[in-house]
Every structure is written in structure tokens, then in C-alpha cells.
Enzyme design. Structure first.
Site, PDB file in Angstrom:
ATOM      1  CG  ASN A   1      -1.408   0.848   1.359  1.00 23.98           C
ATOM      2  OD1 ASN A   1      -2.670   1.946   1.201  1.00 23.98           O
ATOM      3  ND2 ASN A   1      -0.805   1.902   2.196  1.00 23.98           N
TER       4      ASN A   1
ATOM      5  CE1 TYR B   1       0.596   7.990  -6.232  1.00 20.33           C
ATOM      6  CE2 TYR B   1      -0.856   7.999  -8.038  1.00 20.33           C
ATOM      7  CZ  TYR B   1      -0.299   7.978  -6.895  1.00 20.33           C
ATOM      8  OH  TYR B   1      -0.870   7.173  -6.263  1.00 20.33           O
TER       9      TYR B   1
ATOM     10  CB  ILE C   1      -9.140   7.171  -0.991  1.00 26.68           C
ATOM     11  CG1 ILE C   1      -9.617   6.647  -1.901  1.00 26.68           C
ATOM     12  CG2 ILE C   1      -9.141   7.233   0.179  1.00 26.68           C
ATOM     13  CD1 ILE C   1     -10.864   6.173  -1.959  1.00 26.68           C
ATOM     14  CG  ASP C   2     -11.193  12.905   3.301  1.00 26.25           C
ATOM     15  OD1 ASP C   2      -9.977  13.450   3.491  1.00 26.25           O
ATOM     16  OD2 ASP C   2     -12.183  12.930   4.091  1.00 26.25           O
TER      17      ASP C   2
END
Length: 295
Positions: free
Chosen positions: A115, A179, A214-215
Site C-alpha cells: 500500500n 507517479y 480517497i480522503d
């Protein structure tokens, strides 16, 4: 417009059938789990969910003081055991060191959850090849190293490699070239391994998760995803929420899909259709992307 909406409904129904939930929470009680990038964001929430489900945990990130707090909370939430090991994935020796520590501590491994990500500026590419090289080590090569190190023990346990990826690894957009390159590499490598594992009938599964906005505290790609999703979803305004989704919900989605050994999952659900849009309408895709950003 009516035809498009009918097609959209049919695809949604088909996706719901194919991705029906067979998650059994008890299957994670006592499971041996290694989570990377677990000090904040999705990784931290993954650790808490696994803890509530009674797993054994090793978490890793760079900041030792924060990892200690996360481990303490995991134990409070119900983890059977929890440890941490600080590591810097830009250092080539650390990925294998983390896996070795996890396998020794837990006497094996059932889930390797990849992750972690490195930081990258939100800007036009400035010809900095060294930054691309460094980010590739953190976001991609360390994933390969950890997979290689963990594979023997995962084959013994019939375990799962959970790969947390991004829509930016499926759809190229401006301002995040380094990225995006790393995420395309991650998707390509692990999709290839899925084929190879299937061909040799390996008992190890690989579950790849393509996430939208996503926050989290990480700014990488956040503005890009928000801008593009809002541009793409104008057809469905009033039906789809293009704001950031909670990290806790994204983490639970990843755990469910990984535990049920799904090859792919998309969160939020509409990301699947954004990825379809990538290949079906190339000209309009590029116009949409280029007109969504200001240089």
C-alpha cells in the site's frame, strides 16, 4: 442519452452479479497480515479493520513514533498480536528486511498488503529523471522485492498478495507523470503475474485494487482525480458523488475483495466505467482530460 443510460444500468447489474459479496469475516481471525504504508491514510485504516477482525499484524512505514500509536490502537481494537517495523522503501535493502521480520515474528504470512507510496510534486514534468528513478524504487521496485521475498511463505499458506493501486495507473493525466508511471508499472507487473500464477496453478492469489479519489492526507493525484472525475461524470450528476470517499470505507472494500480473492476491484464503483472510457472513446477521452486542467 436513453441508450447510454440503459447501457449503464446493464453494466452496473452485470458488475453487481460478478462482484457479489462472499466475504466471511471469521476467515481473518488469526490471519497473519503484513500491511505497508500503515502510519496514515488507507494503510492505517486497513490495520484497524484487520485488528477488529482478530488478525495478527505487522505494520510498516517510516515514522516509528506514529507506528507505535497505530499498533497500540490495533491491540485495543482486538488484534491477536501486533508489531511494527520502521522502514524506508527507497532503500533497496528494506523491503526484504521487512518481509523477513514479518515471517519470523508471525511464523509465516497469509496476506501481503502492498500500500505504500512515495511523495511526488503536482506539476508538469521538469525533466528530473533521478526523481522518477527514486519514486520507481518506492512505488514499484519495492513491491517487486517484497513479493519475491514473501512468495515462498505465501505458497506454503496459500496466501494472497493485495496490491493497492490507483485510477492513475490506468488513465494517464497531466501533472503526475512520475507517479502515474509507477502505478502503470505496478498494474502491468501484477496483472502479468496473475496470468503466470494461473498458468502454473499457483495457490497464491493476487488482488489488484484500483482506487479513485480517497480522503487521505496524501496530495498525490488528489487534484487530478477530483478534476477529471468531475469532468467525466457530468453526464451523471445527481447520481454519482465525485467527492473524496472515506479512507475507512476504501480500506474495508480492499479487505473484502482481497479476502474473497478477487483479481480486481474498483472503488468507488464508477471507477470501473472511467477505465472503460479510457479505451472506448480515445479522442473524446483526451479532449476531456486536456480541457479539464489549466496550465
Amino acid at each position: 442519452m436513453k441508450t447510454l443510460l440503459k447501457f449503464f444500468v446493464i453494466c452496473t447489474a452485470l458488475a453487481a452479479f460478478l462482484w457479489h459479496d462472499t466475504f466471511y469475516p471469521e476467515s481473518l481471525r488469526g490471519a497473519r497480515v503484513l500491511v505497508t504504508g500503515a502510519s496514515t491514510g488507507i494503510g492505517e485504516q486497513l490495520a484497524y479493520h484487520y485488528a477488529r477482525l482478530g488478525a495478527q499484524l505487522i505494520i510498516t512505514a517510516r515514522r516509528e513514533s506514529i507506528l507505535q500509536k497505530v499498533v497500540d490502537k490495533c491491540l485495543e481494537l482486538g488484534a491477536q498480536q501486533a508489531w511494527y517495523i520502521s522502514a524506508d522503501m527507497s532503500q533497496s535493502a528494506d523491503p526484504e528486511r521487512v518481509v523477513k521480520y514479518a515471517v519470523e515474528k508471525m511464523e509465516g504470512l497469509d496476506y501481503l498488503v502492498l500500500n505504500h507510496i512515495g511523495s511526488s510534486p503536482f506539476q508538469m514534468w521538469n525533466q528530473d529523471a533521478e526523481h522518477v528513478r527514486t519514486l520507481m524504487q518506492v512505488n514499484f521496485l519495492s513491491y517487486v522485492q517484497m513479493t519475491s521475498a514473501a512468495l515462498p511463505t505465501l505458497e506454503k499458506s496459500g496466501g494472497t498478495i493485495i496490491v493497492v493501486s490507483s485510477m492513475l495507473g490506468k488513465l494517464a493525466t497531466p501533472f503526475v507523470a512520475p507517479y502515474t508511471a509507477t502505478k502503470f508499472a505496478v498494474n502491468g507487473f501484477f496483472e502479468t503475474l496473475q496470468h503466470e500464477f494461473s498458468m502454473r496453478k499457483s495457490n497464491v492469489s493476487i488482488s489488484i485494487h484500483i482506487l479513485g479519489l480517497i480522503d487521505t492526507d496524501s496530495p498525490i493525484g488528489g487534484h487530478v482525480l477530483h478534476t477529471f472525475c468531475n469532468a467525466f461524470l457530468w453526464l451523471f450528476r445527481g447520481y454519482i458523488n465525485a467527492t473524496a470517499y472515506p479512507a475507512s470505507e476504501a480500506a474495508m472494500h480492499i479487505i473484502r475483495a482481497g479476502t474473497t480473492r478477487q483479481n480486481f476491484s474498483f472503488y468507488p464503483w464508477y471507477i470501473y466505467f472511467v477505465c472503460l472510457f479510457r479505451d472506448w472513446f480515445i479522442y473524446f477521452r483526451d479532449i476531456c482530460i486536456q480541457n479539464s486542467f489549466t496550465y
